[in-house]
Design a protein around this motif. Structure first.
Motif, PDB file in Angstrom:
ATOM      1  N   ALA A  11      16.192  15.100  -1.373  1.00  0.00           N
ATOM      2  CA  ALA A  11      17.385  14.398  -1.873  1.00  0.00           C
ATOM      3  C   ALA A  11      17.005  12.945  -2.071  1.00  0.00           C
ATOM      4  N   SER A  12      17.753  12.263  -2.906  1.00  0.00           N
ATOM      5  CA  SER A  12      17.528  10.836  -3.097  1.00  0.00           C
ATOM      6  C   SER A  12      17.798  10.115  -1.775  1.00  0.00           C
ATOM      7  N   SER A  34       9.103  17.600   3.102  1.00  0.00           N
ATOM      8  CA  SER A  34       9.039  18.715   2.141  1.00  0.00           C
ATOM      9  C   SER A  34       8.251  18.291   0.897  1.00  0.00           C
ATOM     10  N   ALA A  37      10.353  16.171  -1.287  1.00  0.00           N
ATOM     11  CA  ALA A  37      10.534  14.821  -0.734  1.00  0.00           C
ATOM     12  C   ALA A  37       9.357  13.929  -1.145  1.00  0.00           C
ATOM     13  N   SER A  86      20.789  19.468  -1.179  1.00  0.00           N
ATOM     14  CA  SER A  86      21.758  20.571  -1.271  1.00  0.00           C
ATOM     15  C   SER A  86      21.057  21.906  -1.135  1.00  0.00           C
TER      16      SER A  86
HETATM   17  C1  LIG Z   1      14.298  11.930  -8.322  1.00  0.00           C
HETATM   18  C2  LIG Z   1      15.024  13.116  -7.731  1.00  0.00           C
HETATM   19  C3  LIG Z   1      16.186  12.886  -7.021  1.00  0.00           C
HETATM   20  C4  LIG Z   1      16.879  13.958  -6.457  1.00  0.00           C
HETATM   21  N1  LIG Z   1      18.023  13.695  -5.762  1.00  0.00           N
HETATM   22  C5  LIG Z   1      18.680  14.701  -5.149  1.00  0.00           C
HETATM   23  C6  LIG Z   1      19.835  14.407  -4.347  1.00  0.00           C
HETATM   24  O1  LIG Z   1      20.260  13.260  -4.212  1.00  0.00           O
HETATM   25  N2  LIG Z   1      20.436  15.439  -3.719  1.00  0.00           N
HETATM   26  C7  LIG Z   1      19.988  16.739  -3.819  1.00  0.00           C
HETATM   27  O2  LIG Z   1      20.581  17.618  -3.192  1.00  0.00           O
HETATM   28  N3  LIG Z   1      18.892  17.039  -4.580  1.00  0.00           N
HETATM   29  C8  LIG Z   1      18.234  16.058  -5.246  1.00  0.00           C
HETATM   30  N4  LIG Z   1      17.113  16.340  -5.997  1.00  0.00           N
HETATM   31  C9  LIG Z   1      16.711  17.746  -6.173  1.00  0.00           C
HETATM   32  C10 LIG Z   1      15.867  18.280  -5.013  1.00  0.00           C
HETATM   33  O3  LIG Z   1      14.676  17.519  -4.883  1.00  0.00           O
HETATM   34  C11 LIG Z   1      15.525  19.763  -5.285  1.00  0.00           C
HETATM   35  O4  LIG Z   1      16.693  20.560  -5.226  1.00  0.00           O
HETATM   36  C12 LIG Z   1      14.469  20.312  -4.356  1.00  0.00           C
HETATM   37  O5  LIG Z   1      14.243  21.666  -4.663  1.00  0.00           O
HETATM   38  C13 LIG Z   1      14.866  20.202  -2.899  1.00  0.00           C
HETATM   39  O6  LIG Z   1      13.837  20.790  -2.120  1.00  0.00           O
HETATM   40  P1  LIG Z   1      13.754  20.582  -0.540  1.00  0.00           P
HETATM   41  O7  LIG Z   1      15.134  20.763  -0.022  1.00  0.00           O
HETATM   42  O8  LIG Z   1      12.823  21.651  -0.070  1.00  0.00           O
HETATM   43  O9  LIG Z   1      13.198  19.238  -0.279  1.00  0.00           O
HETATM   44  C14 LIG Z   1      16.403  15.287  -6.603  1.00  0.00           C
HETATM   45  C15 LIG Z   1      15.224  15.504  -7.306  1.00  0.00           C
HETATM   46  C16 LIG Z   1      14.548  14.434  -7.872  1.00  0.00           C
HETATM   47  C17 LIG Z   1      13.277  14.692  -8.644  1.00  0.00           C
END
Ligand SMILES: Cc1cc2nc3c(=O)[nH]c(=O)nc-3n(C[C@H](O)[C@H](O)[C@H](O)COP(=O)(O)O)c2cc1C
Length: 184
Positions: A11-12, A34, A37, A86
């Motif tokens: 997430a951001s 992650s 991340a 999310s």
């Molecule tokens: C620059 C950027 C910002 C993101 N910001 C958000 C965010 O604020 N909230 C969110 O839920 N996903 C965000 N995402 C999407 C997640 O990175 C994505 O759903 C990812 O699969 C999450 O994987 P993880 O939960 O294993 O880290 C963002 C992706 C990028 C590239």
């Protein structure tokens, strides 16, 4: 020494995780970052991965599901996911443990450990709200990355410190990162 596990997801708001880690000096910190991340932190911050890793006592790969922290026999006091995507929120609410972060979440839930998530998304879908409610009912502290404004923030640092101070408070970590309401 008290052990805390910190998960950083995609997430951001990587900067929130960095500020949080910078204030855990008296704890044994176990850190999981992650894959997403790592991507997000390179987009939105100038911090190097090495710097972020240096803030922890132990660092694990998110795909290392056999790491020692993946077991309920590993005694940690608190698990904090900051920021929490999310996607990770949905997996945890559904009982999916296919990464080290989601596995530690499953352990935190089943072992009834203190568990704090810091979701960052806007607006929120019904699914996200339902997932948060589900976790809240299972005693997870859902503390979204939303600052207050009554301390009259004038810099981004003020906003970051406001959010992180609350997460440190919830984690039981003494701090004076942000002024408190009606402090003398
Ligand atoms: C620059 C950027 C910002 C993101 N910001 C958000 C965010 O604020 N909230 C969110 O839920 N996903 C965000 N995402 C999407 C997640 O990175 C994505 O759903 C990812 O699969 C999450 O994987 P993880 O939960 O294993 O880290 C963002 C992706 C990028 C590239």
């Amino acid at each position: 020494m008290e052990k805390i596990v910190v998960g950083i997801t995609g997430a951001s708001g990587t900067v929130l995780a960095v500020r949080f880690l910078e204030n855990l000096k008296d704890l044994e910190v176990h850190l999981i970052i992650s894959e997403s991340a790592r991507k997000v932190m390179s987009v939105e911050t100038d911090y190097s991965l090495d710097y972020i890793r240096s803030l922890a006592t132990y660092v694990y790969n998110d795909n290392d599901i056999a790491a020692r922290i993946s077991s309920g026999s590993f005694l940690f006091s608190t698990f904090v996911i900051i920021p929490c995507s999310s996607s990770t929120l949905a997996k945890i609410a559904s009982g999916i443990s296919d990464t080290l972060i989601t596995r530690v979440a499953t352990v935190a839930l089943k072992e009834r450990r203190k568990f704090i998530i810091v979701p960052r998304e806007m607006p929120l879908s019904t699914i996200m709200l339902e997932n948060m409610l589900k976790l809240s009912r299972d005693n997870v502290i859902v503390s979204p990355a939303i600052p207050g404004y009554y301390h009259k923030p004038s810099t981004m640092d003020d906003l970051i410190n406001f959010i992180v101070a609350r997460i440190l408070d919830l984690s039981g970590v003494k701090n004076s990162l942000s002024s408190r309401w009606r402090d003398a």
